[in-house]
Design a protein around this motif. Sequence first.
Motif, PDB file in Angstrom:
ATOM      1  N   UNK A   1      14.212  12.782   3.496  1.00  0.00           N
ATOM      2  CA  UNK A   1      13.122  11.998   3.204  1.00  0.00           C
ATOM      3  C   UNK A   1      13.590  10.732   2.206  1.00  0.00           C
ATOM      4  N   UNK A   2      13.661   9.490   2.681  1.00  0.00           N
ATOM      5  CA  UNK A   2      14.586   8.452   2.469  1.00  0.00           C
ATOM      6  C   UNK A   2      13.712   7.242   1.886  1.00  0.00           C
ATOM      7  N   UNK A   3      14.585   6.125   0.985  1.00  0.00           N
ATOM      8  CA  UNK A   3      13.815   5.114   0.206  1.00  0.00           C
ATOM      9  C   UNK A   3      12.813   5.495  -0.525  1.00  0.00           C
ATOM     10  N   UNK A   4      12.977   6.565  -1.598  1.00  0.00           N
ATOM     11  CA  UNK A   4      12.195   7.079  -2.590  1.00  0.00           C
ATOM     12  C   UNK A   4      12.210   6.383  -3.685  1.00  0.00           C
ATOM     13  N   UNK A   5      11.165   6.205  -4.371  1.00  0.00           N
ATOM     14  CA  UNK A   5      11.106   5.303  -5.611  1.00  0.00           C
ATOM     15  C   UNK A   5      11.824   5.919  -6.758  1.00  0.00           C
ATOM     16  N   UNK A   6      12.712   5.177  -7.509  1.00  0.00           N
ATOM     17  CA  UNK A   6      13.549   5.847  -8.485  1.00  0.00           C
ATOM     18  C   UNK A   6      12.905   6.525  -9.448  1.00  0.00           C
TER      19      UNK A   6
ATOM     20  N   UNK B   1      11.276  -7.180  -2.182  1.00  0.00           N
ATOM     21  CA  UNK B   1      10.960  -7.658  -0.770  1.00  0.00           C
ATOM     22  C   UNK B   1      11.242  -8.981  -0.461  1.00  0.00           C
ATOM     23  N   UNK B   2      12.455  -9.315   0.577  1.00  0.00           N
ATOM     24  CA  UNK B   2      12.846  -8.438   1.728  1.00  0.00           C
ATOM     25  C   UNK B   2      14.086  -7.884   1.393  1.00  0.00           C
ATOM     26  N   UNK B   3      14.631  -8.060   0.403  1.00  0.00           N
ATOM     27  CA  UNK B   3      16.235  -7.945   0.113  1.00  0.00           C
ATOM     28  C   UNK B   3      16.555  -6.432   0.384  1.00  0.00           C
ATOM     29  N   UNK B   4      17.563  -6.145   0.770  1.00  0.00           N
ATOM     30  CA  UNK B   4      18.155  -4.680   0.962  1.00  0.00           C
ATOM     31  C   UNK B   4      19.315  -4.405   0.532  1.00  0.00           C
ATOM     32  N   UNK B   5      19.311  -2.909  -0.083  1.00  0.00           N
ATOM     33  CA  UNK B   5      20.695  -2.541  -0.529  1.00  0.00           C
ATOM     34  C   UNK B   5      21.592  -1.932   0.493  1.00  0.00           C
ATOM     35  N   UNK B   6      22.595  -2.641   1.006  1.00  0.00           N
ATOM     36  CA  UNK B   6      23.500  -2.224   2.129  1.00  0.00           C
ATOM     37  C   UNK B   6      24.327  -1.279   1.785  1.00  0.00           C
ATOM     38  N   UNK B   7      24.682  -1.232   0.089  1.00  0.00           N
ATOM     39  CA  UNK B   7      25.613  -0.284  -0.325  1.00  0.00           C
ATOM     40  C   UNK B   7      25.049   1.301  -0.388  1.00  0.00           C
ATOM     41  N   UNK B   8      23.879   1.279  -0.713  1.00  0.00           N
ATOM     42  CA  UNK B   8      23.103   2.693  -0.581  1.00  0.00           C
ATOM     43  C   UNK B   8      22.054   2.787   0.481  1.00  0.00           C
ATOM     44  N   UNK B   9      22.502   2.750   1.742  1.00  0.00           N
ATOM     45  CA  UNK B   9      21.577   2.694   2.761  1.00  0.00           C
ATOM     46  C   UNK B   9      20.633   3.458   2.821  1.00  0.00           C
ATOM     47  N   UNK B  10      20.479   4.665   2.424  1.00  0.00           N
ATOM     48  CA  UNK B  10      19.251   5.581   2.385  1.00  0.00           C
ATOM     49  C   UNK B  10      18.563   5.380   0.919  1.00  0.00           C
ATOM     50  N   UNK B  11      19.173   4.865   0.043  1.00  0.00           N
ATOM     51  CA  UNK B  11      18.444   4.885  -1.161  1.00  0.00           C
ATOM     52  C   UNK B  11      18.289   6.129  -1.889  1.00  0.00           C
ATOM     53  N   UNK B  12      17.128   6.351  -2.536  1.00  0.00           N
ATOM     54  CA  UNK B  12      16.988   7.720  -3.353  1.00  0.00           C
ATOM     55  C   UNK B  12      16.374   8.352  -2.039  1.00  0.00           C
ATOM     56  N   UNK B  13      16.786  10.005  -2.127  1.00  0.00           N
ATOM     57  CA  UNK B  13      16.448  10.607  -0.789  1.00  0.00           C
ATOM     58  C   UNK B  13      16.453  12.247  -1.178  1.00  0.00           C
ATOM     59  N   UNK B  14      15.834  12.609  -0.485  1.00  0.00           N
ATOM     60  CA  UNK B  14      15.722  14.232  -0.521  1.00  0.00           C
ATOM     61  C   UNK B  14      16.113  14.725   0.726  1.00  0.00           C
TER      62      UNK B  14
ATOM     63  N   UNK C   1       3.850  20.571  -1.001  1.00  0.00           N
ATOM     64  CA  UNK C   1       4.270  20.514  -2.319  1.00  0.00           C
ATOM     65  C   UNK C   1       4.830  19.200  -2.895  1.00  0.00           C
ATOM     66  N   UNK C   2       4.248  18.458  -3.517  1.00  0.00           N
ATOM     67  CA  UNK C   2       4.710  17.267  -4.063  1.00  0.00           C
ATOM     68  C   UNK C   2       6.085  17.182  -4.388  1.00  0.00           C
ATOM     69  N   UNK C   3       6.833  16.108  -3.956  1.00  0.00           N
ATOM     70  CA  UNK C   3       8.117  15.893  -4.176  1.00  0.00           C
ATOM     71  C   UNK C   3       8.647  14.953  -4.716  1.00  0.00           C
ATOM     72  N   UNK C   4       7.993  13.708  -4.487  1.00  0.00           N
ATOM     73  CA  UNK C   4       8.462  12.397  -5.159  1.00  0.00           C
ATOM     74  C   UNK C   4       7.397  11.406  -4.650  1.00  0.00           C
ATOM     75  N   UNK C   5       7.822  10.093  -4.464  1.00  0.00           N
ATOM     76  CA  UNK C   5       6.923   8.886  -4.362  1.00  0.00           C
ATOM     77  C   UNK C   5       7.519   7.918  -3.438  1.00  0.00           C
TER      78      UNK C   5
ATOM     79  N   UNK D   1       0.815  -1.278   0.138  1.00  0.00           N
ATOM     80  CA  UNK D   1      -0.072   0.025   0.008  1.00  0.00           C
ATOM     81  C   UNK D   1       1.077   1.315   0.048  1.00  0.00           C
ATOM     82  N   UNK D   2       2.205   1.195   0.572  1.00  0.00           N
ATOM     83  CA  UNK D   2       2.852   2.491   0.672  1.00  0.00           C
ATOM     84  C   UNK D   2       3.351   2.904  -0.633  1.00  0.00           C
ATOM     85  N   UNK D   3       3.489   1.799  -1.470  1.00  0.00           N
ATOM     86  CA  UNK D   3       4.651   2.051  -2.680  1.00  0.00           C
ATOM     87  C   UNK D   3       3.664   3.069  -3.659  1.00  0.00           C
ATOM     88  N   UNK D   4       4.457   4.003  -4.034  1.00  0.00           N
ATOM     89  CA  UNK D   4       3.905   5.145  -5.055  1.00  0.00           C
ATOM     90  C   UNK D   4       3.237   6.187  -4.465  1.00  0.00           C
ATOM     91  N   UNK D   5       3.033   5.832  -2.891  1.00  0.00           N
ATOM     92  CA  UNK D   5       2.207   7.175  -2.204  1.00  0.00           C
ATOM     93  C   UNK D   5       3.116   8.644  -2.439  1.00  0.00           C
TER      94      UNK D   5
END
Length: 325
Positions: free
Chosen positions: A243-248, A219-232, A263-267, A193-197
Amino acid sequence: MSWMVMLTQLVLPLLLLAWLALFPATGWLRGLQLISVASILLAIALTALWSIPPFWTPYLYALLFVLIVISQLIKHGFSARNPGRTSTANTITTLLVAGLGILGAYLSYQALQGRTLPDEEHVDIAPPFAAGHYLVAHGGATKMINVHLKTLDKTIERYRPWRGQSKALDIFRITPLGLHKHGWQPSDPARYTTYGTTVVAPCNGRIARVVDGIKDMPVPQMDRTHMAGNYIAIDCGEFYIFLAHLRPGSITITEGTPIAIGEPLAQMGNSGNSSEPHLHVHAQRELPEESPLGGEPLWLTIDGQFLLRNSRLQVAQDAHLVKPE
């Protein structure tokens, strides 16, 4: 659902309630049995994350506990001197459960200690997400209910680049009934449900840093190289919000862009060190160039609320207001 969740949030509570209902102790052991079961159920309610099973499950356990107690009072009265004797097996079981009850009391104490905003500097922001229902996975002032706090330890060198996120919140989007995914342990992030919000600006300011292009993880794999993932990272004036773990590919703004609340920023996505789609939010004092998430962490409230594990929020459509549930 992992085997640990099955054991601690379904099997153990139901076994304890069944034991209490079917094998009531007598005499002073009766009181010990009741107190021990109540202590364990309280600890599980306060420390476990209630996403699957949903948030209303511990309330159901509490109702069952009360009904069992009422039933036993009607049958045996208020006197601790019940007729008959407790069997040897039930006596041993009661004493063993009492040991778990002591552990439960300690865990409950730790969880309750984390429910109060520390008397330290904190910042307040608007909700960083679109209208909907949300559940806090990690939040609060003790490690028992907020795993992020472990990175406060300055003596551990590998935590230093991540110190800024030590007082963070992790937040899911849920349905009104508390569900947050479609299917049984789906690996596709889009099944959650969270995805794309939509993620929105929680303060007036400017975009200080953007990281994009990191893929979502199954899910449930995790990227340990880029801990925050996409973020602002947002410069809110006297502090920064991450704001982290954003959709690429979903980030719609660039560094240096001024923004306004709502203001919308990302998903929301599942990039980085994320076990399933959620939004990571934290506040820190500065934005070090060499380690952007290594600033001095700040306690965070959303519209004046200090959020804890299992806190539920409903963000209204009008005026982007947040209502506690």
